[in-house]
Motif scaffolding. Structure first.
Motif, PDB file in Angstrom:
ATOM      1  N   GLU A 125       0.831  -1.197   0.000  1.00  0.00           N
ATOM      2  CA  GLU A 125       0.000   0.000   0.000  1.00  0.00           C
ATOM      3  C   GLU A 125       0.871   1.255   0.000  1.00  0.00           C
ATOM      4  O   GLU A 125       0.551   2.249  -0.654  1.00  0.00           O
ATOM      5  CB  GLU A 125      -0.911   0.001   1.234  1.00  0.00           C
ATOM      6  CG  GLU A 125      -1.873  -1.163   1.319  1.00  0.00           C
ATOM      7  CD  GLU A 125      -2.946  -1.101   0.247  1.00  0.00           C
ATOM      8  OE1 GLU A 125      -3.352   0.027  -0.106  1.00  0.00           O
ATOM      9  OE2 GLU A 125      -3.365  -2.168  -0.237  1.00  0.00           O
ATOM     10  N   LEU A 126       1.968   1.197   0.732  1.00  0.00           N
ATOM     11  CA  LEU A 126       2.903   2.317   0.838  1.00  0.00           C
ATOM     12  C   LEU A 126       4.318   1.774   0.778  1.00  0.00           C
ATOM     13  O   LEU A 126       4.640   0.788   1.450  1.00  0.00           O
ATOM     14  CB  LEU A 126       2.691   3.077   2.153  1.00  0.00           C
ATOM     15  CG  LEU A 126       3.747   4.122   2.532  1.00  0.00           C
ATOM     16  CD1 LEU A 126       3.741   5.280   1.541  1.00  0.00           C
ATOM     17  CD2 LEU A 126       3.517   4.634   3.953  1.00  0.00           C
ATOM     18  N   ALA A 127       5.150   2.396  -0.027  1.00  0.00           N
ATOM     19  CA  ALA A 127       6.562   2.008  -0.118  1.00  0.00           C
ATOM     20  C   ALA A 127       7.415   3.262  -0.200  1.00  0.00           C
ATOM     21  O   ALA A 127       7.086   4.203  -0.925  1.00  0.00           O
ATOM     22  CB  ALA A 127       6.809   1.118  -1.333  1.00  0.00           C
ATOM     23  N   ILE A 128       8.501   3.263   0.559  1.00  0.00           N
ATOM     24  CA  ILE A 128       9.479   4.353   0.537  1.00  0.00           C
ATOM     25  C   ILE A 128      10.852   3.714   0.398  1.00  0.00           C
ATOM     26  O   ILE A 128      11.202   2.810   1.161  1.00  0.00           O
ATOM     27  CB  ILE A 128       9.416   5.196   1.822  1.00  0.00           C
ATOM     28  CG1 ILE A 128       8.041   5.844   1.975  1.00  0.00           C
ATOM     29  CG2 ILE A 128      10.505   6.265   1.824  1.00  0.00           C
ATOM     30  CD1 ILE A 128       7.835   6.531   3.314  1.00  0.00           C
ATOM     31  N   GLY A 129      11.619   4.149  -0.576  1.00  0.00           N
ATOM     32  CA  GLY A 129      12.928   3.551  -0.786  1.00  0.00           C
ATOM     33  C   GLY A 129      13.806   4.429  -1.655  1.00  0.00           C
ATOM     34  O   GLY A 129      13.463   5.576  -1.972  1.00  0.00           O
ATOM     35  N   ILE A 130      14.935   3.876  -2.044  1.00  0.00           N
ATOM     36  CA  ILE A 130      15.878   4.562  -2.921  1.00  0.00           C
ATOM     37  C   ILE A 130      15.969   3.770  -4.216  1.00  0.00           C
ATOM     38  O   ILE A 130      16.279   2.573  -4.204  1.00  0.00           O
ATOM     39  CB  ILE A 130      17.261   4.693  -2.261  1.00  0.00           C
ATOM     40  CG1 ILE A 130      17.152   5.565  -1.008  1.00  0.00           C
ATOM     41  CG2 ILE A 130      18.275   5.283  -3.234  1.00  0.00           C
ATOM     42  CD1 ILE A 130      18.434   5.681  -0.226  1.00  0.00           C
ATOM     43  N   ALA A 131      15.660   4.422  -5.326  1.00  0.00           N
ATOM     44  CA  ALA A 131      15.649   3.774  -6.639  1.00  0.00           C
ATOM     45  C   ALA A 131      16.912   4.134  -7.407  1.00  0.00           C
ATOM     46  O   ALA A 131      17.346   5.289  -7.399  1.00  0.00           O
ATOM     47  CB  ALA A 131      14.413   4.199  -7.433  1.00  0.00           C
ATOM     48  N   SER A 132      17.494   3.135  -8.070  1.00  0.00           N
ATOM     49  CA  SER A 132      18.695   3.329  -8.884  1.00  0.00           C
ATOM     50  C   SER A 132      18.456   2.725 -10.258  1.00  0.00           C
ATOM     51  O   SER A 132      17.994   1.582 -10.368  1.00  0.00           O
ATOM     52  CB  SER A 132      19.913   2.672  -8.225  1.00  0.00           C
ATOM     53  OG  SER A 132      20.121   3.178  -6.921  1.00  0.00           O
ATOM     54  N   TYR A 133      18.795   3.466 -11.291  1.00  0.00           N
ATOM     55  CA  TYR A 133      18.541   3.030 -12.665  1.00  0.00           C
ATOM     56  C   TYR A 133      19.475   1.886 -13.038  1.00  0.00           C
ATOM     57  O   TYR A 133      20.687   1.944 -12.798  1.00  0.00           O
ATOM     58  CB  TYR A 133      18.740   4.204 -13.616  1.00  0.00           C
ATOM     59  CG  TYR A 133      18.372   3.919 -15.056  1.00  0.00           C
ATOM     60  CD1 TYR A 133      17.041   3.835 -15.443  1.00  0.00           C
ATOM     61  CD2 TYR A 133      19.355   3.739 -16.025  1.00  0.00           C
ATOM     62  CE1 TYR A 133      16.694   3.586 -16.759  1.00  0.00           C
ATOM     63  CE2 TYR A 133      19.017   3.493 -17.346  1.00  0.00           C
ATOM     64  CZ  TYR A 133      17.684   3.412 -17.706  1.00  0.00           C
ATOM     65  OH  TYR A 133      17.346   3.162 -19.009  1.00  0.00           O
ATOM     66  N   THR A 134      18.916   0.838 -13.635  1.00  0.00           N
ATOM     67  CA  THR A 134      19.699  -0.327 -14.050  1.00  0.00           C
ATOM     68  C   THR A 134      19.508  -0.646 -15.527  1.00  0.00           C
ATOM     69  O   THR A 134      19.994  -1.677 -15.990  1.00  0.00           O
ATOM     70  CB  THR A 134      19.301  -1.566 -13.219  1.00  0.00           C
ATOM     71  OG1 THR A 134      17.896  -1.826 -13.384  1.00  0.00           O
ATOM     72  CG2 THR A 134      19.605  -1.356 -11.747  1.00  0.00           C
ATOM     73  N   GLY A 135      18.791   0.202 -16.254  1.00  0.00           N
ATOM     74  CA  GLY A 135      18.536  -0.065 -17.666  1.00  0.00           C
ATOM     75  C   GLY A 135      19.771   0.130 -18.523  1.00  0.00           C
ATOM     76  O   GLY A 135      20.796   0.678 -18.091  1.00  0.00           O
TER      77      GLY A 135
END
Length: 319
Positions: A125-135
């Motif tokens: 329902e709720l997510a908080i995190g750090i996203a890093s591009y892997t494409g």
């Protein structure tokens, strides 16, 4: 030191045995690579304690807030501008909802230090995190390669909205100005709003004065995207020093602004859709992206003019 000794015979000449004199160059290369590997290993060992302390701090915060925590979270869904969803075209599947049971395209981001709340960690329902591009280099790109994100589920699907914070960079290079919406009061001093053409009144219905006041007071440094049944937020503050302040602010933002927007979403209806109380019409599900064709053409034109200028100038002077 070994590499210096073999290469420059420092601090004094080294008499190598005759049976290994032929391997002098090979030993220099081996010593060089060994020193690089040792340096990298030392750097990893030095950074591990800080990374471990960071994870423990997140775990304690999650327990205090009654949330789950994962050091390596599930990849965030490839949804919206922030997470590099494929650019929609007139016949692109992004303009319609995916069929029931259909798999979404593979994510182009990995998530770390994820706080989550809900029944299922893979679809919280709720997510908080750090996203890093892997494409890869040929994959679509988002506005940022690394950012702190919030993803909050809403009661129903809503028209695609982007609230671009003026203090957190600008998304105007990705979105055409014809979709820009100006709101009353001081809101335009803090944000730029983008809505699909024809959905301006819908945006005003969702962004009530109470919602706008909450955004100004608590979210003026973040970019916000409403897409399908998700509210997504992107923050440029990803360092360990900002973990405590940003995590606390994001949880509070989700509880306060999420509740305000959820209240408006519960009563929203799209008369253009076949099921107004449950769906959004195709033209409102995705914002148009700025075409790269004109940018490419302008770049090629400038380069061509620069290359042609000396020849044109010479021709004019010779006349």
């Amino acid at each position: 030191m070994v590499w210096l000794a073999l290469t420059f015979e420092w601090p004094r000449p080294i008499a190598l045995p005759g049976w290994i004199a032929w391997a002098h160059g090979f030993l220099i290369v081996i010593a060089l690579f060994a020193s690089i590997l040792l340096w990298m290993w030392g750097l990893i060992m030095v950074s591990m304690p800080a990374d471990t302390r960071r994870g423990l701090a997140f775990e304690l915060f999650a327990k205090h807030e009654g949330m789950g925590y994962m050091r390596m979270g599930f990849p965030p869904a490839r949804l919206g501008v922030f997470f590099a969803e494929k650019l929609p075209g007139p016949r692109d599947p992004a303009r319609r909802r995916l069929p029931v049971g259909a798999a979404r395209p593979a994510s182009l981001f990995r998530s770390t230090f994820v706080l989550w709340r809900g029944r299922d960690a893979s679809d919280p329902e709720l997510a908080i995190g750090i996203a890093s591009y892997t494409g890869g280099k040929n994959d679509p790109k988002g506005p940022r390669h690394g950012f702190r994100y919030l993803s909050l589920r809403l009661p129903r699907a809503l028209p695609h909205l982007i609230i671009d914070a003026r203090g957190n960079g600008s998304l105007r290079t990705l979105l055409p100005g014809t979709q820009r919406l100006s709101l009353e009061g001081d809101f335009d001093r803090y944000f730029t709003i983008y809505v699909p053409e024809g959905y301006e009144r819908d945006a005003l219905e969702l962004l009530t004065p109470d919602v706008m006041a909450c955004l100004i007071d608590y979210g003026s440094r973040w970019d916000i995207e409403v897409i399908d049944d998700r509210l997504q937020l992107a923050s440029s503050r990803v360092t360990a020093r900002s973990d405590a302040a940003e995590s606390t602010a994001l949880v509070y933002f989700a509880e306060l602004v999420g509740a305000e927007l959820a209240h408006q979403a519960a009563s929203y209806s799209d008369p253009r859709a076949s099921r107004p109380r449950a769906q959004v019409a195709a033209q409102g599900r995705r914002l148009r992206r700025r075409s790269t064709a004109w940018t490419t053409a302008a770049f090629v034109g400038v380069i061509g003019a620069m290359l042609a200028f000396p020849h044109v100038l010479g021709w004019l002077l010779d006349r």
